[in-house]
Scaffold this motif. Sequence first.
Motif, PDB file in Angstrom:
ATOM      1  N   SER A  20       0.831  -1.191   0.000  1.00  0.00           N
ATOM      2  CA  SER A  20       0.000   0.000   0.000  1.00  0.00           C
ATOM      3  C   SER A  20       0.871   1.249   0.000  1.00  0.00           C
ATOM      4  O   SER A  20       1.897   1.302   0.679  1.00  0.00           O
ATOM      5  CB  SER A  20      -0.892   0.000   1.247  1.00  0.00           C
ATOM      6  N   VAL A  44     -12.178   1.216   0.806  1.00  0.00           N
ATOM      7  CA  VAL A  44     -12.105   1.901  -0.494  1.00  0.00           C
ATOM      8  C   VAL A  44     -10.757   2.602  -0.646  1.00  0.00           C
ATOM      9  O   VAL A  44     -10.112   2.513  -1.683  1.00  0.00           O
ATOM     10  CB  VAL A  44     -13.261   2.926  -0.622  1.00  0.00           C
ATOM     11  N   VAL A  45     -10.317   3.271   0.408  1.00  0.00           N
ATOM     12  CA  VAL A  45      -9.038   3.988   0.370  1.00  0.00           C
ATOM     13  C   VAL A  45      -7.885   2.990   0.268  1.00  0.00           C
ATOM     14  O   VAL A  45      -6.946   3.190  -0.500  1.00  0.00           O
ATOM     15  CB  VAL A  45      -8.883   4.901   1.606  1.00  0.00           C
ATOM     16  N   ARG A  47      -7.924   0.017  -1.082  1.00  0.00           N
ATOM     17  CA  ARG A  47      -7.882  -0.521  -2.459  1.00  0.00           C
ATOM     18  C   ARG A  47      -7.307   0.494  -3.439  1.00  0.00           C
ATOM     19  O   ARG A  47      -6.587   0.138  -4.359  1.00  0.00           O
ATOM     20  CB  ARG A  47      -9.276  -0.974  -2.890  1.00  0.00           C
ATOM     21  N   GLN A  48      -7.608   1.778  -3.237  1.00  0.00           N
ATOM     22  CA  GLN A  48      -7.090   2.814  -4.135  1.00  0.00           C
ATOM     23  C   GLN A  48      -5.618   3.093  -3.904  1.00  0.00           C
ATOM     24  O   GLN A  48      -4.949   3.679  -4.741  1.00  0.00           O
ATOM     25  CB  GLN A  48      -7.887   4.107  -3.965  1.00  0.00           C
ATOM     26  N   SER A  49      -5.073   2.659  -2.766  1.00  0.00           N
ATOM     27  CA  SER A  49      -3.663   2.887  -2.469  1.00  0.00           C
ATOM     28  C   SER A  49      -2.777   1.720  -2.889  1.00  0.00           C
ATOM     29  O   SER A  49      -1.571   1.741  -2.661  1.00  0.00           O
ATOM     30  CB  SER A  49      -3.482   3.138  -0.972  1.00  0.00           C
ATOM     31  N   ASN A  55      -7.007  -0.423  -9.522  1.00  0.00           N
ATOM     32  CA  ASN A  55      -7.744   0.422  -8.574  1.00  0.00           C
ATOM     33  C   ASN A  55      -6.950   1.640  -8.119  1.00  0.00           C
ATOM     34  O   ASN A  55      -7.511   2.544  -7.519  1.00  0.00           O
ATOM     35  CB  ASN A  55      -8.124  -0.385  -7.330  1.00  0.00           C
ATOM     36  N   TYR A  56      -5.634   1.658  -8.334  1.00  0.00           N
ATOM     37  CA  TYR A  56      -4.770   2.714  -7.798  1.00  0.00           C
ATOM     38  C   TYR A  56      -5.170   4.082  -8.344  1.00  0.00           C
ATOM     39  O   TYR A  56      -5.401   4.262  -9.519  1.00  0.00           O
ATOM     40  CB  TYR A  56      -3.306   2.443  -8.137  1.00  0.00           C
ATOM     41  N   LYS A  57      -5.276   5.044  -7.415  1.00  0.00           N
ATOM     42  CA  LYS A  57      -5.541   6.434  -7.782  1.00  0.00           C
ATOM     43  C   LYS A  57      -4.449   7.281  -7.142  1.00  0.00           C
ATOM     44  O   LYS A  57      -4.117   7.115  -5.969  1.00  0.00           O
ATOM     45  CB  LYS A  57      -6.909   6.864  -7.274  1.00  0.00           C
ATOM     46  N   PHE A  60      -5.462   9.172  -3.727  1.00  0.00           N
ATOM     47  CA  PHE A  60      -6.319   8.309  -2.914  1.00  0.00           C
ATOM     48  C   PHE A  60      -6.550   8.856  -1.506  1.00  0.00           C
ATOM     49  O   PHE A  60      -7.513   8.516  -0.855  1.00  0.00           O
ATOM     50  CB  PHE A  60      -5.753   6.886  -2.838  1.00  0.00           C
ATOM     51  N   CYS A  61      -5.656   9.732  -1.019  1.00  0.00           N
ATOM     52  CA  CYS A  61      -5.798  10.296   0.332  1.00  0.00           C
ATOM     53  C   CYS A  61      -5.531  11.800   0.292  1.00  0.00           C
ATOM     54  O   CYS A  61      -4.518  12.230  -0.252  1.00  0.00           O
ATOM     55  CB  CYS A  61      -4.831   9.623   1.303  1.00  0.00           C
TER      56      CYS A  61
END
Length: 69
Positions: A20, A44-45, A47-49, A55-57, A60-61
């Motif tokens: 992560s 959700v966070v 998975r985005q990390s 799923n990575y953004k 994300f935070c």
Amino acid sequence: MEKKPYSDRRWWEAPKAFDSACNSCTRYHGYAKCDTYPDGIPGVVIRQSALGTNNYKEDFCRDMQKKKA
């Protein structure tokens, strides 16, 4: 009929650990807790990390602070 060892699909479909991006934040305390989410980082966070996944953004935070190398 005899099965080969580890031939059952459950061996290969089990969830795996992932790295992560939260680990590189100064606010992260471990065990999915940080200053922003003291009661636990939402799924959700998390998975985005996940680096290297679909799923990575990048954002994300909202409070991400990278550790200095």
